[in-house]
Enzyme design. Sequence first.
Site, PDB file in Angstrom:
ATOM      1  CD  GLN A 132     -21.168  -7.125   8.550  1.00 14.05           C
ATOM      2  OE1 GLN A 132     -21.836  -6.152   8.883  1.00 14.05           O
ATOM      3  NE2 GLN A 132     -21.679  -8.324   8.399  1.00 14.05           N
ATOM      4  N   GLY A 133     -16.489  -6.202   6.587  1.00 14.72           N
ATOM      5  CA  GLY A 133     -16.192  -6.215   5.150  1.00 14.72           C
ATOM      6  C   GLY A 133     -16.771  -7.456   4.494  1.00 14.72           C
ATOM      7  CB  SER A 181     -21.751  -5.735   1.078  1.00 17.73           C
ATOM      8  OG  SER A 181     -22.670  -6.155   2.043  1.00 17.73           O
ATOM      9  CD  GLU A 230     -25.772  -7.835  10.463  1.00 18.12           C
ATOM     10  OE1 GLU A 230     -25.150  -8.720   9.828  1.00 18.12           O
ATOM     11  OE2 GLU A 230     -25.747  -6.630  10.143  1.00 18.12           O
ATOM     12  CB  SER A 263     -33.086  -6.443   1.473  1.00 21.02           C
ATOM     13  OG  SER A 263     -33.506  -7.594   0.771  1.00 21.02           O
ATOM     14  CG  ASN A 264     -37.386  -5.537   5.702  1.00 26.29           C
ATOM     15  OD1 ASN A 264     -36.341  -5.839   6.273  1.00 26.29           O
ATOM     16  ND2 ASN A 264     -38.291  -4.755   6.251  1.00 26.29           N
ATOM     17  CD  GLU A 265     -37.269  -5.863  -0.728  1.00 22.75           C
ATOM     18  OE1 GLU A 265     -36.150  -5.849  -0.169  1.00 22.75           O
ATOM     19  OE2 GLU A 265     -37.990  -4.850  -0.816  1.00 22.75           O
TER      20      GLU A 265
HETATM   21  C1  FAD Z   1     -26.712   1.793   5.480  1.00 28.17           C
HETATM   22  C2  FAD Z   1     -26.105   0.483   5.098  1.00 28.17           C
HETATM   23  C3  FAD Z   1     -25.090  -0.041   5.879  1.00 28.17           C
HETATM   24  C4  FAD Z   1     -24.464  -1.230   5.513  1.00 28.17           C
HETATM   25  N1  FAD Z   1     -23.397  -1.677   6.244  1.00 28.17           N
HETATM   26  C5  FAD Z   1     -22.700  -2.754   5.804  1.00 28.17           C
HETATM   27  C6  FAD Z   1     -21.482  -3.144   6.453  1.00 28.17           C
HETATM   28  O1  FAD Z   1     -21.043  -2.531   7.431  1.00 28.17           O
HETATM   29  N2  FAD Z   1     -20.799  -4.183   5.964  1.00 28.17           N
HETATM   30  C7  FAD Z   1     -21.247  -4.906   4.890  1.00 28.17           C
HETATM   31  O2  FAD Z   1     -20.595  -5.869   4.526  1.00 28.17           O
HETATM   32  N3  FAD Z   1     -22.386  -4.562   4.239  1.00 28.17           N
HETATM   33  C8  FAD Z   1     -23.111  -3.499   4.671  1.00 28.17           C
HETATM   34  N4  FAD Z   1     -24.251  -3.118   4.016  1.00 28.17           N
HETATM   35  C9  FAD Z   1     -24.651  -3.836   2.815  1.00 28.17           C
HETATM   36  C10 FAD Z   1     -25.951  -4.617   2.958  1.00 28.17           C
HETATM   37  O3  FAD Z   1     -25.765  -5.798   3.659  1.00 28.17           O
HETATM   38  C11 FAD Z   1     -26.468  -4.843   1.521  1.00 28.17           C
HETATM   39  O4  FAD Z   1     -26.806  -3.578   0.994  1.00 28.17           O
HETATM   40  C12 FAD Z   1     -27.665  -5.744   1.496  1.00 28.17           C
HETATM   41  O5  FAD Z   1     -27.326  -7.058   1.847  1.00 28.17           O
HETATM   42  C13 FAD Z   1     -28.319  -5.730   0.085  1.00 28.17           C
HETATM   43  O6  FAD Z   1     -27.377  -6.006  -0.887  1.00 28.17           O
HETATM   44  P1  FAD Z   1     -27.196  -5.030  -2.160  1.00 28.17           P
HETATM   45  O7  FAD Z   1     -27.109  -3.631  -1.668  1.00 28.17           O
HETATM   46  O8  FAD Z   1     -26.082  -5.565  -2.965  1.00 28.17           O
HETATM   47  O9  FAD Z   1     -28.549  -5.146  -2.947  1.00 28.17           O
HETATM   48  P2  FAD Z   1     -28.970  -6.304  -3.961  1.00 28.17           P
HETATM   49  O10 FAD Z   1     -28.628  -7.632  -3.349  1.00 28.17           O
HETATM   50  O11 FAD Z   1     -28.410  -5.993  -5.310  1.00 28.17           O
HETATM   51  O12 FAD Z   1     -30.528  -6.149  -3.980  1.00 28.17           O
HETATM   52  C14 FAD Z   1     -31.180  -5.098  -4.722  1.00 28.17           C
HETATM   53  C15 FAD Z   1     -32.679  -5.228  -4.494  1.00 28.17           C
HETATM   54  O13 FAD Z   1     -33.124  -6.498  -4.979  1.00 28.17           O
HETATM   55  C16 FAD Z   1     -33.766  -7.240  -3.948  1.00 28.17           C
HETATM   56  N5  FAD Z   1     -33.428  -8.656  -4.078  1.00 28.17           N
HETATM   57  C17 FAD Z   1     -32.206  -9.191  -4.233  1.00 28.17           C
HETATM   58  N6  FAD Z   1     -32.280 -10.538  -4.278  1.00 28.17           N
HETATM   59  C18 FAD Z   1     -33.592 -10.858  -4.150  1.00 28.17           C
HETATM   60  C19 FAD Z   1     -34.322 -12.084  -4.093  1.00 28.17           C
HETATM   61  N7  FAD Z   1     -33.696 -13.266  -4.187  1.00 28.17           N
HETATM   62  N8  FAD Z   1     -35.663 -12.032  -3.939  1.00 28.17           N
HETATM   63  C20 FAD Z   1     -36.319 -10.834  -3.807  1.00 28.17           C
HETATM   64  N9  FAD Z   1     -35.669  -9.641  -3.848  1.00 28.17           N
HETATM   65  C21 FAD Z   1     -34.342  -9.642  -4.014  1.00 28.17           C
HETATM   66  C22 FAD Z   1     -33.231  -6.666  -2.656  1.00 28.17           C
HETATM   67  O14 FAD Z   1     -34.132  -6.843  -1.587  1.00 28.17           O
HETATM   68  C23 FAD Z   1     -33.051  -5.207  -3.004  1.00 28.17           C
HETATM   69  O15 FAD Z   1     -34.283  -4.528  -2.869  1.00 28.17           O
HETATM   70  C24 FAD Z   1     -24.910  -1.943   4.373  1.00 28.17           C
HETATM   71  C25 FAD Z   1     -25.953  -1.419   3.607  1.00 28.17           C
HETATM   72  C26 FAD Z   1     -26.536  -0.229   3.952  1.00 28.17           C
HETATM   73  C27 FAD Z   1     -27.626   0.320   3.075  1.00 28.17           C
END
Ligand code: FAD
Length: 389
Positions: A126-127, A129, A244, A374-376
């Site tokens: 899945q591409g 993020s 999902e 994320s759970n947030e």
């Molecule tokens: C083990 C793992 C596997 C993954 N696999 C895939 C994959 O196969 N393909 C893919 O495309 N992606 C994948 N992901 C990416 C995943 O979907 C993102 O990590 C996730 O959506 C969070 O985005 P971010 O890491 O950019 O964090 P950010 O969006 O930068 O968030 C950072 C922190 O800020 C909080 N935050 C952000 N916005 C808000 C808001 N509006 N209100 C409150 N809190 C907020 C978040 O909850 C988090 O705690 C994977 C991630 C992990 C950790």
Amino acid sequence: MNFAPDTAAEAFRAEVRAFLREHLPPEMAARTLRGYHASRDDMLGWTRILHARGWSAPHWPREHGGPGWSPLQRHLFEEECALAGAPPTCASALMLVAPVIYSFGTAAQIERYLPPILRGDTWWGQGFSEPNAGSDLASLKTRAVRDGDHYIVNGQKTWTTEGHYADWLFCLVRTDTESKPQRGISFLLIDARSPGVTLRPIISIDGAHSLNEVFFDDVWVPVDQRVGDEGQGWQCAKFLLDNERAFSAEVPRNKRMLARLKALAATLAPDAAFARRIAEVEAELAALEMLTLRALAEQGNERATAWPAGSILHVLGSELQQKIGALQVQALAERGIVDYPEDAPAGTLPGPEQAPGITADFLYRRAVTIYGGSNEIQRNLIARHWLGA
Ligand SMILES: Cc1cc2nc3c(=O)[nH]c(=O)nc-3n(C[C@H](O)[C@H](O)[C@H](O)COP(=O)(O)OP(=O)(O)OC[C@H]3O[C@@H](n4cnc5c(N)ncnc54)[C@H](O)[C@@H]3O)c2cc1C
């Protein structure tokens, strides 16, 4: 909701159990139950075994090769598979991209991509993020510029789970920089071995390689590998992300983890306080299962939209995995800091037989409250839905 025992459901459960007893290779189950990341061979190998029985795609409609099960049957199937130690299948293919292809794709795309997924012949990553586009996915920057009957793709994806196993990547790319961010996104299927695709491993906190960065440098992608219209990618992505998150409480996985915790606790001296904590997570799991069954019973009817089931189940199920994992590590006591190499021969490691894999899994499960939204973010969705926040 009716809690009376359902004889048809129990007969179905017995059929699945009999199938697992006969067809799940014991060495594959033993590897899975240790809790390390499953190998491509095990995951695709198990898909092939399921396919021979017509069970490799429990969520697909019958017309595309699904078994035509009810939501409850799917739940029972997943539970029995998890408890028996069946490896996961390629969820990103079977649960994520395939429904997008049969819902938004052309007949030619359905014919080309679905049969190999069903047979367990292809792995998909899945591409979505990017380094600066996770929760705020619509800000993604990977660019696809049209040149005749191709797109030329440049950019970077990250956190691509099992991307190094992938034959194909399904990607969100920006095809229009002028309109609103959501409107300028398209959904492309990219051959992972195309010239210009480079992967770099990300080693996670458990010491394993399951995650990757993916770079696209002038990658040529035929236009007939776009699903839906140009600019319809956000619609496909929302559909996919809803799938999902829907019913993602991971009750089967939680049950498997609880069974392991109990087996581990049985190796310890009796400890009433620890036993009470196990009972607490067991009660939480029973409540979560009831909530999941309620959501399944409501699936497809109007009440299903009355509560944000996917978000609630995701939050509860992911946090429960972390709680059970923490108790497992606590049960290991000082053995919890031992590095249990995945490839160590059986019987050569210290501690109880359940010990290998526990700490690695505990560390990896930090991520379950992040991926899939994320759970947030889930809590924001719940608040918006119920409180109008
Ligand atoms: C083990 C793992 C596997 C993954 N696999 C895939 C994959 O196969 N393909 C893919 O495309 N992606 C994948 N992901 C990416 C995943 O979907 C993102 O990590 C996730 O959506 C969070 O985005 P971010 O890491 O950019 O964090 P950010 O969006 O930068 O968030 C950072 C922190 O800020 C909080 N935050 C952000 N916005 C808000 C808001 N509006 N209100 C409150 N809190 C907020 C978040 O909850 C988090 O705690 C994977 C991630 C992990 C950790």
